[in-house]
Scaffold this motif. Sequence first.
Motif, short mmCIF file in Angstrom:
data_model
loop_
_atom_site.label_atom_id
_atom_site.label_comp_id
_atom_site.label_asym_id
_atom_site.label_seq_id
_atom_site.Cartn_x
_atom_site.Cartn_y
_atom_site.Cartn_z
N ALA A 99 28.79 -35.24 48.17
CA ALA A 99 30.02 -35.49 47.40
C ALA A 99 30.37 -34.30 46.52
O ALA A 99 31.53 -33.87 46.45
N THR A 112 24.95 -37.87 46.85
CA THR A 112 25.37 -37.16 45.65
C THR A 112 25.61 -35.68 45.94
O THR A 112 26.60 -35.09 45.49
N ARG A 149 33.58 -31.50 46.94
CA ARG A 149 34.55 -31.20 45.88
C ARG A 149 34.81 -29.71 45.78
O ARG A 149 35.93 -29.29 45.48
#
Length: 301
Positions: free
Chosen positions: A116, A113, A120
Amino acid sequence: MNSQRLKLSQLRALVAIADTKNFSEAALELNLSQSTVSHAIATLEEELGVILLQRGRYGASLTPVGERIVSQARQIQHLLDNIVTEANREKGLKGGKVRIACFRSIATHILPTVIAEFRRHFPEITVTLTEMDDTVNMEQAVREGRADIGFTYLPASDEFETWEIIRDQYIALVPPNYPLKTSKLTWEQLASYPLIMTGITCCAQLISAYLKKSKYPMNIAYEVREDSTIVSMVMQGLAVGILPRLAAEPLPHQIQVCELPSSLERIIGVAVLKNALHSPAIYAFLDALRHQGQFVEKTAV
């Protein structure tokens, strides 16, 4: 007067003279000629319409209004430094690498998590992940420069700067066919079962110290390294396993999860070398970890 006519070079000259008390030394500090510094101060005083410096045989001293203005000039310089720092930080985040050393449960339940979300925001930064089975190896990787960030048990050595990430409770994994009346084992119950011990040093040491609290001798039937092997052996009814909850997941629903006789937890933290020169990319990833607090708390429940 028009404030737009003031120049940063004039303010730098004023601050340098305030620091050195001397025009010639200020010129050396700024790598300028003394006449250039003198002209900058004279022009600044003319623009402001006040005398900022008293010149004398033994140097220069600030007038009362000069004291007040040089204080603000220092603030302006500080703000300019911050602007440059932010620009350099942004340039540093246009690339680079973050190398992480961690154990499987963190790699499985926490980092995906975080990575990721980090990618971004910073797609040009490379994140590499190396799984290790012992905190000693992870700390050594950070110490030797093979990893930038490591995960370890807290408290850690003073050579590291650490932040707590999660508190992970240990649980007892009881085979499906073992009769249970409560969801919390007693020391006597735990001693009555054959036990599977993990062979991973940091975890094994913690569990061994914990089991010594019991007045009942424990029956250590197996010792294995892989968490998944422990879960499979429990599933087959061979013994009771003791694992941190994160390491045990995902669990077959048939396995009975029980509390231990008294609380046992591992405090997991992220560690970097103290006083080391870390890249902007590393600081950005540490920020991303801190911002995952809500996710970490939910995972630990």
